[in-house]
Design an enzyme around this catalytic site. Sequence first.
Site, PDB file in Angstrom:
ATOM      1  N   LYS A 270       0.924  -1.194   0.062  1.00 56.04           N
ATOM      2  CA  LYS A 270       0.151   0.072  -0.045  1.00 56.04           C
ATOM      3  C   LYS A 270       0.824   1.291  -0.063  1.00 56.04           C
ATOM      4  O   LYS A 270       0.400   2.126  -0.760  1.00 56.04           O
ATOM      5  CB  LYS A 270      -0.986  -0.055   1.352  1.00 56.04           C
ATOM      6  CG  LYS A 270      -2.151  -0.887   1.024  1.00 56.04           C
ATOM      7  CD  LYS A 270      -2.816  -1.517   2.050  1.00 56.04           C
ATOM      8  CE  LYS A 270      -3.861  -2.458   1.961  1.00 56.04           C
ATOM      9  NZ  LYS A 270      -4.526  -3.311   3.239  1.00 56.04           N
TER      10      LYS A 270
ATOM     11  N   GLN B 123      -5.034  -1.670   9.258  1.00 62.06           N
ATOM     12  CA  GLN B 123      -4.728  -3.143   8.586  1.00 62.06           C
ATOM     13  C   GLN B 123      -5.371  -4.301   9.595  1.00 62.06           C
ATOM     14  O   GLN B 123      -4.985  -4.623  10.977  1.00 62.06           O
ATOM     15  CB  GLN B 123      -3.307  -3.240   8.366  1.00 62.06           C
ATOM     16  CG  GLN B 123      -3.054  -4.648   7.605  1.00 62.06           C
ATOM     17  CD  GLN B 123      -3.400  -4.752   6.084  1.00 62.06           C
ATOM     18  OE1 GLN B 123      -3.268  -3.790   5.502  1.00 62.06           O
ATOM     19  NE2 GLN B 123      -3.983  -5.693   6.024  1.00 62.06           N
TER      20      GLN B 123
ATOM     21  N   ASP C 127     -11.462   2.273   3.522  1.00 63.06           N
ATOM     22  CA  ASP C 127     -11.815   0.704   3.245  1.00 63.06           C
ATOM     23  C   ASP C 127     -13.035   0.637   3.406  1.00 63.06           C
ATOM     24  O   ASP C 127     -13.573  -0.639   2.756  1.00 63.06           O
ATOM     25  CB  ASP C 127     -11.095   0.127   4.440  1.00 63.06           C
ATOM     26  CG  ASP C 127      -9.986  -0.981   4.344  1.00 63.06           C
ATOM     27  OD1 ASP C 127      -9.764  -1.009   3.010  1.00 63.06           O
ATOM     28  OD2 ASP C 127      -9.301  -1.439   5.063  1.00 63.06           O
TER      29      ASP C 127
END
Length: 281
Positions: A50, A94, A117
């Site tokens: 990322k 994460q 997200d």
Amino acid sequence: MSAMVIDGKVISAKVREEIKEEVMKMTDKPGLAVVIVGEDPASKVYVRNKEKGCEEVGFYSEVHALPERTTEEELLSLINKLNVRSEIDGILVQLPLPGHLNEKKVINSINPEKDVDAFHPVNTGKIMIGDYDFLPCTPAGVMRLLEESNIDVSGKNCVVVGRSNIVGKPQAMLLLRKNGTVTICHSKTKDLKAECRRADILVVAMGKARFITSDYIKPGAAVIDVGMDRDENGKLCGDVDFNGVKEVAGAITPVPGGVGPMTIAMLLTNTLNAAKKHGKR
Ligand code: NAP
């Protein structure tokens, strides 16, 4: 005849190039903060990718790597700071988090406007009513693969295998929004093979290595394999038996090189959109 192979690497590179061109014209760069807690090796690889993705398109990015022993209070305090910093447009925590941290509470603490997200209940709710700012990266990546491959969803029988909150359920909503007739299958589905065989578009997200074989496929169907599994030799593979299914399907995504590369491209798209919403030009 062998199916058309949908190349996620090529399509993802195209999306990232479009983002890069747009960012080059901006004076105020989009910014992404990635938070990782603990030492999970797979998570570390995802975070590094990322970070690399951000560098490549010219975003500002910062990684907060916190030790395993981090308390919930410390993590929430960091997220609160990121929530109000103007150089940060997107915040990604994460997953999975170490067991002593409450994932739900942590996700709920992210400012929904920075939730790139799209896991916050505000954003999942918006997807349900079709009025969304962000789409969850993997299902959005699947939609982009279909679009770029000129596979029209409207009026098609779409079958999604899997009903997780991050893939199956939002995937079904996005196909419905594009006017597909959508069936969602799961582990209690009575005759999975019969359901799959009715699919013009089959999206598989079950986490079972090479489970879907050619006898599950309607000839000519588009088959999108979200699975990222390991076979008996530890080799990366999907939920679909690629070699067998490609002889029956009309189009198919490989693993690796199909849906996987799209996920980061969609994360970058979400961060760019967040930055624009925050007034960056
Ligand atoms: P998950 O939360 O484990 O969900 C799996 C789903 O598959 C569940 O809904 C389950 O049904 C269903 N299922 C399992 N076995 C089944 C069977 N025999 N018949 C019918 N349905 C069955 O998994 P996930 O997080 O959605 O991920 C799915 C796969 O996608 C995994 O391989 C994961 O690694 C991969 N993935 C890839 C990406 C990417 O970027 N490419 C991103 C996310 C996930 P129940 O609900 O009834 O248990």
